[in-house]
Scaffold this active site. Structure first.
Site, short mmCIF file in Angstrom:
data_model
loop_
_atom_site.label_atom_id
_atom_site.label_comp_id
_atom_site.label_asym_id
_atom_site.label_seq_id
_atom_site.Cartn_x
_atom_site.Cartn_y
_atom_site.Cartn_z
N TYR A 21 -0.91 -9.58 -10.36
CA TYR A 21 -0.37 -8.28 -9.50
C TYR A 21 1.59 -9.81 -9.71
O TYR A 21 2.04 -8.77 -9.73
CB TYR A 21 -0.97 -8.83 -7.66
CG TYR A 21 -2.14 -8.53 -7.70
CD1 TYR A 21 -1.59 -7.19 -6.84
CD2 TYR A 21 -2.71 -8.37 -8.53
CE1 TYR A 21 -2.89 -6.23 -5.87
CE2 TYR A 21 -4.26 -7.43 -7.86
CZ TYR A 21 -4.19 -7.29 -7.30
OH TYR A 21 -5.42 -5.87 -6.64
N GLU A 78 0.45 -1.67 -0.17
CA GLU A 78 -0.35 -0.26 -0.13
C GLU A 78 0.57 1.36 -0.33
O GLU A 78 0.25 1.84 -0.62
CB GLU A 78 -0.87 0.03 1.14
CG GLU A 78 -1.81 -0.90 1.25
CD GLU A 78 -2.75 -1.66 -0.06
OE1 GLU A 78 -3.25 -0.49 -1.34
OE2 GLU A 78 -3.17 -2.63 -0.45
#
Length: 448
Positions: free
Chosen positions: A376, A301
């Protein structure tokens, strides 16, 4: 409009992004949003106004804004005048002007609205404005911004924001940018935030809860935490290495792209996954376990502040430029900490990918699969083989130029592959063909 094109099929309605064909709007470009809102936690009631500053890109008689059908509009003005008509339907606020505006005209749109906000249903579940047990969470990716304010909800449509939110005094309210003021009156507290850097609407957030705010680091990039007091001890352990993480990422990726520091919010509720916003990351209480069990997600993040939030895709098909880079940042942090190396993690996830269905094209995975874990991991693997091909010095110089050249801008895959060519002594076309444009997972040892 940069990065936007109409559908090529004759007779088809205009579409900005085939992955989200109903989202985004034509005819204007927004430069600023000013939200003046009041929210009652106990009854989930939102009302207030949005003032939107824009410029027309073509002669304009009618136009639309994205806005959830859960919210009703009571008044609209454009440049101080009431339009000929406005109505809400199909997730849009439709506005018809009394007089045409020429191309290049300034446009100030004021919308008064309110209602009981709720998430927007999408292919990827519910997104947007969501009630917590005691408070609010906004998870805007990819099309949830319209669940709480009228907007041009597309990643390439970046603007500055001023957000003023009044809510019951016991609660802490956080939005993007610098906290300009906090005023308490008659049982309500009004919080005013200013986000000066151009920001995509899906990255604008509102978090309300029984939280306290604490400074974690004041050297270099300021890092703050916003969380319930009961989680403070576990948080200090689980999230305690963020200053070192920030230092590493600044070294590898270039300067932190925001002027207002970085804030981590931990809600009192559990969350399935954490999420990113401009200058803010949001985690659930379950990510605060006292065992540092979510540190890879913390790295992921934080990395989005460079890859996704500052450097943002023009269209969602290029999402590997967000998620592949943030996933690779997890590997870089692990390597830096003396844990599993990027080589070891690459070998592990390469094996997993070869055992998974090989029907995904990384550079265009399709809307249903754009948040698939294969995007990802294959994105991270693509960066790892590129690093092997061009060497560490060139690879990290490339990342720094990428984040500097496109700071607060919008990009597509060709922008990255074109820039990478300047750092390679041989053609990278075979690498891109194999990793970005072919569904089969290539062998890992083909590039060294």
């Amino acid at each position: 409009m940069t990065g936007r094109r109409r559908a090529a099929k004759k007779g088809a309605p205009p579409v900005i992004d085939p992955y989200l064909p109903a989202t985004g709007n034509f005819g204007y470009r927004v430069s600023r949003y000013e939200l003046d809102l009041e929210y009652k936690v106990a009854i989930n009631r939102l009302h207030g106004s949005a003032t939107i500053t824009a410029v027309t890109l073509a002669e304009l008689k009618t136009f639309t804004l994205d806005l959830s059908d859960a919210l009703s509009v009571s008044k609209v003005t454009v440049n101080g005048k009431r339009p000929a008509q406005f109505k809400t339907s199909g997730g849009k606020l439709h506005i018809s002007l009394a007089d045409r505006l020429p191309a290049g005209a300034a446009m100030t749109i004021a919308v008064r609205y309110g209602g009981t906000p709720r998430p927007i249903r999408s292919l990827w579940g519910d997104v947007g404005f969501e009630e917590l047990t005691e408070g609010v969470l906004v998870a805007g990716q990819p099309n949830g911004a319209a669940s709480w304010f009228p907007c041009d909800d597309h990643p390439s449509a970046k603007a500055s924001f001023r957000i003023e939110i009044a809510t019951e005094t016991p609660y802490f309210a956080i939005a993007n940018g610098k906290l300009l003021s906090r005023r308490a009156r008659a049982g309500m507290t009004t919080w005013t935030y200013e986000q000066v850097e151009p920001t995509s609407t899906y990255l604008i957030t509102l978090q309300i809860g029984a939280y306290g705010r604490h400074r974690m680091s004041k050297n270099g990039v300021e890092i703050f935490s916003v969380l319930p007091d009961r989680l403070r001890e576990d948080f200090d352990h689980d999230f305690g290495r963020q200053p070192q993480m920030m230092k590493l990422f600044v070294k590898l990726f270039g300067p932190y792209p925001l002027s207002t520091g970085y804030t981590v919010v931990v809600t009192d509720d559990d969350l399935e996954i954490p999420l990113e916003a401009q200058g803010i990351s949001i985690f659930g209480a379950n990510h605060c376990d006292g065992r540092r069990g979510s540190e890879r997600l913390i790295a992921h993040e934080m990395a989005h502040q460079w890859f996704g939030n500052s450097v943002t895709v023009q269209r969602w098909r290029h999402i590997w430029l967000h998620e592949g880079f943030a996933c690779y940042a997890e590997w870089l942090w692990s390597e830096h900490c003396g844990e599993e190396s990027a080589d070891e993690l690459a070998a592990h996830y390469h094996q997993r990918l070869t055992n998974a269905p090989q029907n995904l094209v990384l550079a265009d995975p399709g809307p249903r699969d754009m948040f698939d874990d294969r995007v990802y991991k294959r994105g991270a693997l693509t960066l790892h083989v590129l690093r092997r091909q061009i060497g560490d010095d060139n690879f990290f110089a490339l990342l720094k130029e990428w984040t500097a050249r496109h700071r607060h801008g919008s990009v597509v895959t060709d922008d990255f592959t074109g820039l990478a060519a300047h750092y390679a002594e041989v053609s990278l076309r075979p690498l891109w063909t194999a990793w970005l444009y072919s569904p089969e997972v290539p062998p890992l040892d083909a590039w060294a």
